[in-house]
Design a protein around this motif. Structure first.
Motif, PDB file in Angstrom:
ATOM      1  N   GLU A  57       0.858  -1.184   0.000  1.00  0.00           N
ATOM      2  CA  GLU A  57       0.000   0.000   0.000  1.00  0.00           C
ATOM      3  C   GLU A  57       0.897   1.238   0.000  1.00  0.00           C
ATOM      4  O   GLU A  57       1.746   1.405   0.874  1.00  0.00           O
ATOM      5  CB  GLU A  57      -0.897  -0.004   1.237  1.00  0.00           C
ATOM      6  N   VAL A  58       0.688   2.118  -0.971  1.00  0.00           N
ATOM      7  CA  VAL A  58       1.558   3.280  -1.175  1.00  0.00           C
ATOM      8  C   VAL A  58       0.723   4.545  -1.019  1.00  0.00           C
ATOM      9  O   VAL A  58      -0.261   4.743  -1.736  1.00  0.00           O
ATOM     10  CB  VAL A  58       2.209   3.248  -2.578  1.00  0.00           C
ATOM     11  N   THR A  59       1.102   5.404  -0.085  1.00  0.00           N
ATOM     12  CA  THR A  59       0.381   6.648   0.161  1.00  0.00           C
ATOM     13  C   THR A  59       1.059   7.794  -0.574  1.00  0.00           C
ATOM     14  O   THR A  59       2.243   8.068  -0.361  1.00  0.00           O
ATOM     15  CB  THR A  59       0.320   6.956   1.664  1.00  0.00           C
ATOM     16  N   SER A  60       0.329   8.436  -1.474  1.00  0.00           N
ATOM     17  CA  SER A  60       0.799   9.613  -2.224  1.00  0.00           C
ATOM     18  C   SER A  60       1.960   9.323  -3.160  1.00  0.00           C
ATOM     19  O   SER A  60       2.730  10.220  -3.508  1.00  0.00           O
ATOM     20  CB  SER A  60       1.175  10.760  -1.276  1.00  0.00           C
ATOM     21  N   GLY A  61       2.121   8.080  -3.592  1.00  0.00           N
ATOM     22  CA  GLY A  61       3.154   7.745  -4.570  1.00  0.00           C
ATOM     23  C   GLY A  61       4.551   7.762  -3.973  1.00  0.00           C
ATOM     24  O   GLY A  61       4.755   7.798  -2.763  1.00  0.00           O
ATOM     25  N   GLY A  62       5.545   7.702  -4.872  1.00  0.00           N
ATOM     26  CA  GLY A  62       6.938   7.788  -4.456  1.00  0.00           C
ATOM     27  C   GLY A  62       7.640   6.459  -4.253  1.00  0.00           C
ATOM     28  O   GLY A  62       8.826   6.426  -3.931  1.00  0.00           O
ATOM     29  N   LEU A  63       6.934   5.325  -4.465  1.00  0.00           N
ATOM     30  CA  LEU A  63       7.582   4.024  -4.297  1.00  0.00           C
ATOM     31  C   LEU A  63       8.482   3.718  -5.492  1.00  0.00           C
ATOM     32  O   LEU A  63       8.121   3.965  -6.642  1.00  0.00           O
ATOM     33  CB  LEU A  63       6.527   2.925  -4.165  1.00  0.00           C
ATOM     34  N   ASP A  64       9.656   3.147  -5.200  1.00  0.00           N
ATOM     35  CA  ASP A  64      10.616   2.720  -6.225  1.00  0.00           C
ATOM     36  C   ASP A  64      11.174   1.384  -5.771  1.00  0.00           C
ATOM     37  O   ASP A  64      11.845   1.300  -4.737  1.00  0.00           O
ATOM     38  CB  ASP A  64      11.729   3.771  -6.368  1.00  0.00           C
ATOM     39  N   VAL A  65      10.857   0.312  -6.519  1.00  0.00           N
ATOM     40  CA  VAL A  65      11.339  -1.016  -6.147  1.00  0.00           C
ATOM     41  C   VAL A  65      12.031  -1.668  -7.336  1.00  0.00           C
ATOM     42  O   VAL A  65      11.691  -1.409  -8.490  1.00  0.00           O
ATOM     43  CB  VAL A  65      10.193  -1.926  -5.642  1.00  0.00           C
ATOM     44  N   GLU A  66      12.993  -2.519  -7.021  1.00  0.00           N
ATOM     45  CA  GLU A  66      13.734  -3.283  -8.029  1.00  0.00           C
ATOM     46  C   GLU A  66      13.309  -4.745  -7.947  1.00  0.00           C
ATOM     47  O   GLU A  66      13.193  -5.309  -6.848  1.00  0.00           O
ATOM     48  CB  GLU A  66      15.234  -3.164  -7.768  1.00  0.00           C
ATOM     49  N   VAL A  67      13.055  -5.353  -9.085  1.00  0.00           N
ATOM     50  CA  VAL A  67      12.682  -6.759  -9.134  1.00  0.00           C
ATOM     51  C   VAL A  67      13.951  -7.599  -9.030  1.00  0.00           C
ATOM     52  O   VAL A  67      14.870  -7.470  -9.849  1.00  0.00           O
ATOM     53  CB  VAL A  67      11.918  -7.076 -10.434  1.00  0.00           C
ATOM     54  N   VAL A  68      14.007  -8.451  -8.015  1.00  0.00           N
ATOM     55  CA  VAL A  68      15.183  -9.282  -7.754  1.00  0.00           C
ATOM     56  C   VAL A  68      14.840 -10.742  -8.074  1.00  0.00           C
ATOM     57  O   VAL A  68      13.777 -11.232  -7.702  1.00  0.00           O
ATOM     58  CB  VAL A  68      15.622  -9.156  -6.283  1.00  0.00           C
ATOM     59  N   GLY A  69      15.730 -11.416  -8.756  1.00  0.00           N
ATOM     60  CA  GLY A  69      15.492 -12.803  -9.133  1.00  0.00           C
ATOM     61  C   GLY A  69      14.627 -12.868 -10.367  1.00  0.00           C
ATOM     62  O   GLY A  69      14.759 -12.057 -11.289  1.00  0.00           O
ATOM     63  N   ALA A  70      13.720 -13.835 -10.414  1.00  0.00           N
ATOM     64  CA  ALA A  70      12.866 -14.007 -11.584  1.00  0.00           C
ATOM     65  C   ALA A  70      11.940 -12.808 -11.745  1.00  0.00           C
ATOM     66  O   ALA A  70      11.566 -12.149 -10.775  1.00  0.00           O
ATOM     67  CB  ALA A  70      12.058 -15.295 -11.457  1.00  0.00           C
ATOM     68  N   GLY A  71      11.582 -12.508 -12.970  1.00  0.00           N
ATOM     69  CA  GLY A  71      10.653 -11.420 -13.233  1.00  0.00           C
ATOM     70  C   GLY A  71       9.268 -11.715 -12.684  1.00  0.00           C
ATOM     71  O   GLY A  71       8.948 -12.851 -12.317  1.00  0.00           O
ATOM     72  N   SER A  72       8.433 -10.681 -12.632  1.00  0.00           N
ATOM     73  CA  SER A  72       7.116 -10.817 -12.019  1.00  0.00           C
ATOM     74  C   SER A  72       6.058 -10.058 -12.808  1.00  0.00           C
ATOM     75  O   SER A  72       6.319  -8.979 -13.343  1.00  0.00           O
ATOM     76  CB  SER A  72       7.142 -10.268 -10.582  1.00  0.00           C
ATOM     77  N   TRP A  73       4.856 -10.640 -12.876  1.00  0.00           N
ATOM     78  CA  TRP A  73       3.694  -9.927 -13.376  1.00  0.00           C
ATOM     79  C   TRP A  73       3.151  -9.050 -12.246  1.00  0.00           C
ATOM     80  O   TRP A  73       3.047  -9.487 -11.099  1.00  0.00           O
ATOM     81  CB  TRP A  73       2.619 -10.901 -13.843  1.00  0.00           C
ATOM     82  N   CYS A  74       2.830  -7.807 -12.576  1.00  0.00           N
ATOM     83  CA  CYS A  74       2.441  -6.820 -11.569  1.00  0.00           C
ATOM     84  C   CYS A  74       1.231  -6.026 -12.056  1.00  0.00           C
ATOM     85  O   CYS A  74       0.882  -6.038 -13.246  1.00  0.00           O
ATOM     86  CB  CYS A  74       3.582  -5.829 -11.293  1.00  0.00           C
ATOM     87  N   CYS A  75       0.612  -5.314 -11.120  1.00  0.00           N
ATOM     88  CA  CYS A  75      -0.469  -4.396 -11.456  1.00  0.00           C
ATOM     89  C   CYS A  75      -0.596  -3.399 -10.304  1.00  0.00           C
ATOM     90  O   CYS A  75      -0.285  -3.725  -9.152  1.00  0.00           O
ATOM     91  CB  CYS A  75      -1.781  -5.150 -11.664  1.00  0.00           C
ATOM     92  N   VAL A  76      -1.053  -2.195 -10.611  1.00  0.00           N
ATOM     93  CA  VAL A  76      -1.300  -1.169  -9.597  1.00  0.00           C
ATOM     94  C   VAL A  76      -2.770  -0.796  -9.648  1.00  0.00           C
ATOM     95  O   VAL A  76      -3.297  -0.467 -10.721  1.00  0.00           O
ATOM     96  CB  VAL A  76      -0.425   0.078  -9.826  1.00  0.00           C
ATOM     97  N   THR A  77      -3.443  -0.847  -8.493  1.00  0.00           N
ATOM     98  CA  THR A  77      -4.845  -0.454  -8.406  1.00  0.00           C
ATOM     99  C   THR A  77      -4.990   0.622  -7.340  1.00  0.00           C
ATOM    100  O   THR A  77      -4.012   1.158  -6.819  1.00  0.00           O
ATOM    101  CB  THR A  77      -5.745  -1.652  -8.064  1.00  0.00           C
ATOM    102  N   GLY A  78      -6.252   0.944  -6.986  1.00  0.00           N
ATOM    103  CA  GLY A  78      -6.492   2.013  -6.028  1.00  0.00           C
ATOM    104  C   GLY A  78      -6.400   3.360  -6.709  1.00  0.00           C
ATOM    105  O   GLY A  78      -6.935   3.558  -7.811  1.00  0.00           O
ATOM    106  N   ALA A  79      -5.740   4.313  -6.071  1.00  0.00           N
ATOM    107  CA  ALA A  79      -5.609   5.652  -6.642  1.00  0.00           C
ATOM    108  C   ALA A  79      -4.803   5.591  -7.937  1.00  0.00           C
ATOM    109  O   ALA A  79      -3.656   5.122  -7.932  1.00  0.00           O
ATOM    110  CB  ALA A  79      -4.925   6.575  -5.640  1.00  0.00           C
ATOM    111  N   PRO A  80      -5.367   6.012  -9.084  1.00  0.00           N
ATOM    112  CA  PRO A  80      -4.618   5.988 -10.344  1.00  0.00           C
ATOM    113  C   PRO A  80      -3.372   6.871 -10.255  1.00  0.00           C
ATOM    114  O   PRO A  80      -3.422   7.988  -9.731  1.00  0.00           O
ATOM    115  CB  PRO A  80      -5.624   6.549 -11.360  1.00  0.00           C
ATOM    116  N   CYS A  81      -2.257   6.356 -10.739  1.00  0.00           N
ATOM    117  CA  CYS A  81      -1.002   7.099 -10.661  1.00  0.00           C
ATOM    118  C   CYS A  81      -0.108   6.703 -11.831  1.00  0.00           C
ATOM    119  O   CYS A  81      -0.298   5.649 -12.443  1.00  0.00           O
ATOM    120  CB  CYS A  81      -0.292   6.817  -9.340  1.00  0.00           C
ATOM    121  N   PRO A  82       0.892   7.539 -12.151  1.00  0.00           N
ATOM    122  CA  PRO A  82       1.871   7.128 -13.162  1.00  0.00           C
ATOM    123  C   PRO A  82       2.668   5.916 -12.672  1.00  0.00           C
ATOM    124  O   PRO A  82       3.101   5.880 -11.518  1.00  0.00           O
ATOM    125  CB  PRO A  82       2.782   8.361 -13.296  1.00  0.00           C
ATOM    126  N   VAL A  83       2.833   4.933 -13.545  1.00  0.00           N
ATOM    127  CA  VAL A  83       3.613   3.733 -13.216  1.00  0.00           C
ATOM    128  C   VAL A  83       4.604   3.509 -14.354  1.00  0.00           C
ATOM    129  O   VAL A  83       4.209   3.483 -15.529  1.00  0.00           O
ATOM    130  CB  VAL A  83       2.718   2.493 -13.059  1.00  0.00           C
TER     131      VAL A  83
END
Length: 287
Positions: A57-83
């Protein structure tokens, strides 16, 4: 192969949340969980996870994460934001693949407050009382995310996502929350002011509760109310007269009168209100 998310930035607040830990109020531990449960369920549904899988859960954006190991399918829901993935715009409410070593970044929401980064397999941090949720009031569960953390990811199940996009919520425009009269509605003189006035979300708001300003209730009784059980969606009136709408990390008891209770489904919408937003209420009949 081990899969994880390595945290490079967290913005104002980033938490691991699932659907909470029900059943422990008797020992003073609230349910907690995602502030917008519908958004968490949506991201897990589209990624073919269990609906209660833990995500970020990310409040007001600003999250930056690196995928480690095998790749992953992802999605962002809730408050629409640039991804973005390594700077490439993928958008929210869209299923995307983030390969090994890529960086997934969430910008400031264009509307709403809380976004949910979901990953196929979910986050598998340590459980406390059967849940991976962070309760910011009680201090139960994992601490808020910090730079350098690595979040282990679960093994995806046999099902696969069958959608590539999901509907984004409409978080613009006037917000009207449905409410039933509370058990202590007679403890203020002007309880109908809740539905006739427009209220402003103040800066003194968080996952515990949303303090509303612009008006104040007048007490109708002088005696002190003994502490009673509290619940998500309760509208409590402290001595200042400014109501507080309890959100997901609310206390399990409270000693101020509860004059109304917001319909549970509408509390998800309330959790997306920002300080400065205007909100109204509408009486509905109790079920």
């Amino acid at each position: 192969m081990t899969r994880a998310l390595r945290v490079h930035a967290v913005g104002s607040l980033a938490l691991v949340e699932d659907l909470g830990r029900p059943g422990h109020a008797g020992v003073g531990v609230g349910r907690s969980g995602a502030a917008d449960r519908a958004a968490l369920r949506q991201v897990n549904r589209v990624l073919a996870n269990d609906e209660g899988a833990a995500e970020v859960e990310v409040t007001s954006g600003g999250l930056d994460v690196e995928v480690v190991g095998a790749g992953s399918w992802c999605c962002v829901t809730g408050a629409p934001c640039p991804v973005t993935v390594d700077g490439r715009d993928v958008g929210s409410h869209t299923v995307f693949f983030a390969g090994p070593g890529t960086r997934v970044r969430l910008g400031t929401p264009t509307a709403g407050l809380r976004s949910y980064l979901g990953v196929r397999g979910g986050v598998v941090s340590e459980e406390v009382l059967g849940s991976r949720s962070t309760d910011v009031m009680a201090g139960v569960g994992p601490r808020p995310l910090e730079v350098g953390d690595e979040l282990p990811l679960g093994t995806p199940g046999d099902r696969f996502p069958d959608l590539d996009t999901v509907p984004a919520p409409d978080l613009d425009g006037e917000v009207v929350l449905r409410a039933v009269r509370g058990p202590r509605d007679g403890w203020v003189r002007d309880v109908d002011a809740l539905v006739t006035a427009a209220w402003e979300v103040t800066e003194r708001s968080n996952r515990v509760g949303m303090r509303l300003g612009g008006h104040a209730f007048t007490p109708a009784r002088d005696e002190q109310l003994p502490s009673e059980g509290a619940w998500r969606g309760a509208v409590q009136v402290p001595p200042s007269g400014e109501p507080v709408l309890f959100l997901v990390d609310h206390p399990v008891t409270g000693g101020y009168p509860v004059v109304a209770v917001v319909v549970d489904a509408d509390v998800d919408r309330a959790a997306q209100l920002r300080p400065g937003d205007t909100v109204r209420f509408r009486w509905v009949a109790a079920p």
